[in-house]
Scaffold this active site. Structure first.
Site, PDB file in Angstrom:
ATOM      1  N   GLY A   1       2.855   7.452   0.979  1.00 36.63           N
ATOM      2  CA  GLY A   1       3.643   8.908   0.623  1.00 36.63           C
ATOM      3  C   GLY A   1       4.282   8.460  -0.124  1.00 36.63           C
ATOM      4  N   GLU A   2       5.976   9.300  -0.388  1.00 34.22           N
ATOM      5  CA  GLU A   2       7.294   9.397  -0.977  1.00 34.22           C
ATOM      6  C   GLU A   2       7.955   9.921  -0.210  1.00 34.22           C
ATOM      7  OE1 GLU A   2       6.891  12.162  -4.896  1.00 34.22           O
ATOM      8  OE2 GLU A   2       7.812  13.059  -3.905  1.00 34.22           O
ATOM      9  N   ARG A   3       8.912   7.726  -1.137  1.00 29.01           N
ATOM     10  CA  ARG A   3      10.094   7.997  -0.580  1.00 29.01           C
ATOM     11  C   ARG A   3      10.694   8.219  -0.637  1.00 29.01           C
ATOM     12  NH1 ARG A   3      11.163   1.947  -1.716  1.00 29.01           N
ATOM     13  NH2 ARG A   3      12.479   2.149   0.047  1.00 29.01           N
TER      14      ARG A   3
END
Length: 196
Positions: A55-57
Protein backbone atom coordinates in the site's frame (compact mmCIF):
# COMPACT_ATOMS: atom_id res chain seq x y z
CA UNK A 1 4.05 23.97 1.51
CA UNK A 2 3.12 21.51 -1.25
CA UNK A 3 0.69 18.73 -0.36
CA UNK A 4 3.18 15.99 -1.32
CA UNK A 5 6.01 17.47 0.79
CA UNK A 6 4.69 16.31 4.17
CA UNK A 7 6.08 13.47 6.26
CA UNK A 8 4.11 10.21 6.51
CA UNK A 9 2.50 10.94 9.89
CA UNK A 10 0.87 14.16 8.60
CA UNK A 11 -1.50 12.36 6.20
CA UNK A 12 -3.81 10.70 8.77
CA UNK A 13 -4.68 7.73 6.56
CA UNK A 14 -7.46 5.74 8.22
CA UNK A 15 -6.40 2.57 10.05
CA UNK A 16 -9.83 1.45 11.30
CA UNK A 17 -11.20 -1.97 10.31
CA UNK A 18 -14.89 -1.50 9.57
CA UNK A 19 -17.32 -4.40 9.14
CA UNK A 20 -20.69 -4.37 7.38
CA UNK A 21 -23.51 -6.79 8.25
CA UNK A 22 -25.92 -6.84 5.27
CA UNK A 23 -28.63 -8.71 7.22
CA UNK A 24 -28.81 -5.80 9.69
CA UNK A 25 -27.72 -3.06 7.25
CA UNK A 26 -25.25 -2.06 9.93
CA UNK A 27 -21.61 -0.94 10.04
CA UNK A 28 -19.32 -1.37 13.03
CA UNK A 29 -15.68 -0.75 13.86
CA UNK A 30 -13.81 -3.95 14.75
CA UNK A 31 -10.68 -2.11 15.85
CA UNK A 32 -7.59 -0.55 14.35
CA UNK A 33 -4.53 -1.95 12.66
CA UNK A 34 -1.31 -2.09 14.72
CA UNK A 35 0.36 -0.06 11.99
CA UNK A 36 -0.35 3.36 10.44
CA UNK A 37 -3.08 3.39 7.81
CA UNK A 38 -2.24 2.78 4.17
CA UNK A 39 -4.03 3.53 0.91
CA UNK A 40 -4.18 1.20 -2.08
CA UNK A 41 -3.17 -1.86 -0.07
CA UNK A 42 -4.08 -5.28 -1.41
CA UNK A 43 -6.69 -6.76 0.92
CA UNK A 44 -7.81 -10.39 1.09
CA UNK A 45 -10.41 -11.97 3.34
CA UNK A 46 -10.35 -15.76 3.49
CA UNK A 47 -11.52 -18.15 6.21
CA UNK A 48 -11.64 -15.59 9.03
CA UNK A 49 -8.21 -14.18 8.05
CA UNK A 50 -7.63 -10.65 6.77
CA UNK A 51 -4.47 -9.94 4.78
CA UNK A 52 -3.25 -6.37 4.17
CA UNK A 53 -0.32 -6.29 1.77
CA UNK A 54 1.77 -3.23 0.90
CA UNK A 55 0.00 0.00 0.00
CA UNK A 56 0.83 3.68 0.12
CA UNK A 57 2.19 5.31 3.28
CA UNK A 58 1.70 8.76 1.71
CA UNK A 59 1.34 9.96 -1.89
CA UNK A 60 4.12 8.36 -3.93
CA UNK A 61 5.72 6.40 -1.07
CA UNK A 62 4.88 2.70 -0.82
CA UNK A 63 5.04 0.27 2.09
CA UNK A 64 6.77 -3.10 2.03
CA UNK A 65 4.97 -4.28 5.16
CA UNK A 66 2.29 -6.96 5.11
CA UNK A 67 0.03 -8.20 7.89
CA UNK A 68 -2.54 -10.84 8.66
CA UNK A 69 -5.34 -10.56 11.18
CA UNK A 70 -7.36 -13.45 12.58
CA UNK A 71 -11.00 -12.51 13.14
CA UNK A 72 -12.60 -14.08 16.22
CA UNK A 73 -15.63 -12.88 18.20
CA UNK A 74 -15.54 -9.42 16.60
CA UNK A 75 -11.88 -8.98 17.49
CA UNK A 76 -8.77 -9.16 15.35
CA UNK A 77 -5.43 -10.64 16.44
CA UNK A 78 -2.67 -9.24 14.18
CA UNK A 79 0.61 -10.83 13.07
CA UNK A 80 3.20 -9.31 10.77
CA UNK A 81 4.10 -11.23 7.62
CA UNK A 82 7.40 -10.96 5.74
CA UNK A 83 7.81 -7.72 3.75
CA UNK A 84 6.53 -7.83 0.17
CA UNK A 85 9.22 -8.81 -2.31
CA UNK A 86 9.53 -5.47 -4.10
CA UNK A 87 12.16 -3.36 -2.28
CA UNK A 88 9.99 -0.25 -2.82
CA UNK A 89 6.68 -1.95 -1.96
CA UNK A 90 3.63 -1.74 -4.22
CA UNK A 91 0.24 -0.10 -4.27
CA UNK A 92 -2.80 -1.23 -6.22
CA UNK A 93 -1.55 -4.82 -6.62
CA UNK A 94 -3.82 -7.81 -7.21
CA UNK A 95 -4.04 -10.45 -4.48
CA UNK A 96 -5.92 -13.60 -3.60
CA UNK A 97 -5.68 -16.87 -1.72
CA UNK A 98 -5.36 -19.79 -4.15
CA UNK A 99 -5.52 -23.30 -2.69
CA UNK A 100 -4.58 -21.94 0.73
CA UNK A 101 -1.60 -19.94 -0.61
CA UNK A 102 -1.29 -16.14 -0.72
CA UNK A 103 -0.51 -14.58 -4.10
CA UNK A 104 0.38 -10.96 -4.93
CA UNK A 105 0.62 -9.79 -8.55
CA UNK A 106 1.42 -6.50 -10.25
CA UNK A 107 1.12 -3.14 -8.52
CA UNK A 108 2.74 0.26 -9.01
CA UNK A 109 5.60 2.10 -7.30
CA UNK A 110 8.19 4.84 -7.80
CA UNK A 111 11.73 3.39 -7.97
CA UNK A 112 13.97 5.49 -5.73
CA UNK A 113 11.20 7.09 -3.64
CA UNK A 114 12.05 5.18 -0.45
CA UNK A 115 15.68 6.29 -0.60
CA UNK A 116 14.74 9.92 -1.27
CA UNK A 117 12.30 9.90 1.66
CA UNK A 118 14.90 8.40 4.03
CA UNK A 119 17.25 11.23 2.96
CA UNK A 120 14.70 13.86 4.01
CA UNK A 121 13.20 14.52 0.57
CA UNK A 122 9.56 14.18 1.63
CA UNK A 123 8.10 14.79 -1.83
CA UNK A 124 9.78 11.47 -2.46
CA UNK A 125 8.36 10.70 -5.91
CA UNK A 126 8.99 14.14 -7.42
CA UNK A 127 10.77 13.70 -10.74
CA UNK A 128 10.49 9.90 -10.67
CA UNK A 129 8.67 7.72 -13.19
CA UNK A 130 5.99 5.37 -11.93
CA UNK A 131 6.78 1.70 -12.58
CA UNK A 132 4.18 -1.02 -13.07
CA UNK A 133 5.17 -4.46 -11.85
CA UNK A 134 4.33 -7.63 -13.76
CA UNK A 135 5.78 -9.99 -11.16
CA UNK A 136 3.64 -12.63 -9.45
CA UNK A 137 4.72 -13.61 -5.93
CA UNK A 138 3.62 -16.39 -3.61
CA UNK A 139 4.21 -16.48 0.14
CA UNK A 140 6.14 -19.73 0.60
CA UNK A 141 7.58 -20.79 3.96
CA UNK A 142 7.56 -17.27 5.37
CA UNK A 143 9.15 -15.66 2.31
CA UNK A 144 7.79 -14.09 -0.89
CA UNK A 145 9.00 -16.03 -3.94
CA UNK A 146 8.57 -14.97 -7.57
CA UNK A 147 6.49 -17.69 -9.27
CA UNK A 148 5.58 -16.05 -12.57
CA UNK A 149 4.82 -12.89 -14.51
CA UNK A 150 1.74 -11.14 -15.84
CA UNK A 151 1.73 -10.41 -19.60
CA UNK A 152 2.58 -6.76 -18.72
CA UNK A 153 2.84 -4.50 -15.70
CA UNK A 154 -0.62 -3.76 -14.25
CA UNK A 155 -2.11 -2.05 -11.20
CA UNK A 156 -5.30 -0.55 -9.73
CA UNK A 157 -7.86 -3.09 -10.95
CA UNK A 158 -9.91 -5.66 -9.07
CA UNK A 159 -8.88 -9.17 -8.04
CA UNK A 160 -11.32 -11.89 -7.01
CA UNK A 161 -10.99 -15.57 -6.13
CA UNK A 162 -12.63 -17.75 -8.80
CA UNK A 163 -12.61 -21.50 -9.48
CA UNK A 164 -9.44 -22.20 -7.54
CA UNK A 165 -7.58 -19.25 -9.01
CA UNK A 166 -7.66 -15.46 -9.21
CA UNK A 167 -9.48 -13.20 -11.66
CA UNK A 168 -7.70 -9.94 -12.46
CA UNK A 169 -10.17 -7.40 -13.81
CA UNK A 170 -9.06 -4.22 -15.57
CA UNK A 171 -6.70 -1.67 -14.09
CA UNK A 172 -4.08 0.47 -15.75
CA UNK A 173 -0.72 -0.07 -17.36
CA UNK A 174 2.30 2.09 -18.06
CA UNK A 175 1.51 5.74 -18.78
CA UNK A 176 -1.77 5.37 -16.86
CA UNK A 177 -3.60 3.80 -19.80
CA UNK A 178 -6.76 1.97 -18.70
CA UNK A 179 -7.20 -1.69 -19.65
CA UNK A 180 -10.42 -3.69 -19.85
CA UNK A 181 -8.71 -7.09 -19.93
CA UNK A 182 -9.74 -9.99 -17.74
CA UNK A 183 -6.94 -12.36 -16.75
CA UNK A 184 -7.41 -15.71 -15.02
CA UNK A 185 -4.43 -16.84 -12.95
CA UNK A 186 -4.18 -20.38 -11.59
CA UNK A 187 -1.34 -22.44 -10.17
CA UNK A 188 -1.07 -25.97 -11.56
CA UNK A 189 1.46 -28.13 -9.72
CA UNK A 190 4.49 -25.82 -9.75
CA UNK A 191 3.52 -23.65 -12.72
CA UNK A 192 1.42 -20.51 -13.01
CA UNK A 193 -1.17 -20.69 -15.75
CA UNK A 194 -2.45 -17.38 -17.18
CA UNK A 195 -5.46 -17.12 -19.49
CA UNK A 196 -6.21 -13.71 -21.01
Amino acid sequence: MDYCSEQVYNYFINNHIISYDPSKNQWKILGTTPFPGTAGSSVIFAEQQIYILGGERKPGLRSVRSWTGELSHDRIKWSELPPVASPEGVSGAYASVIDGNIFLAGGAYFPGAAEKYSNGEYWSHKGLDKAYSKEIYQLIKNDWKKVGSLPEGLAYGVSLPWQGGMLILGGEKKDGKAVSDVIYLKKNDKQIKIVK
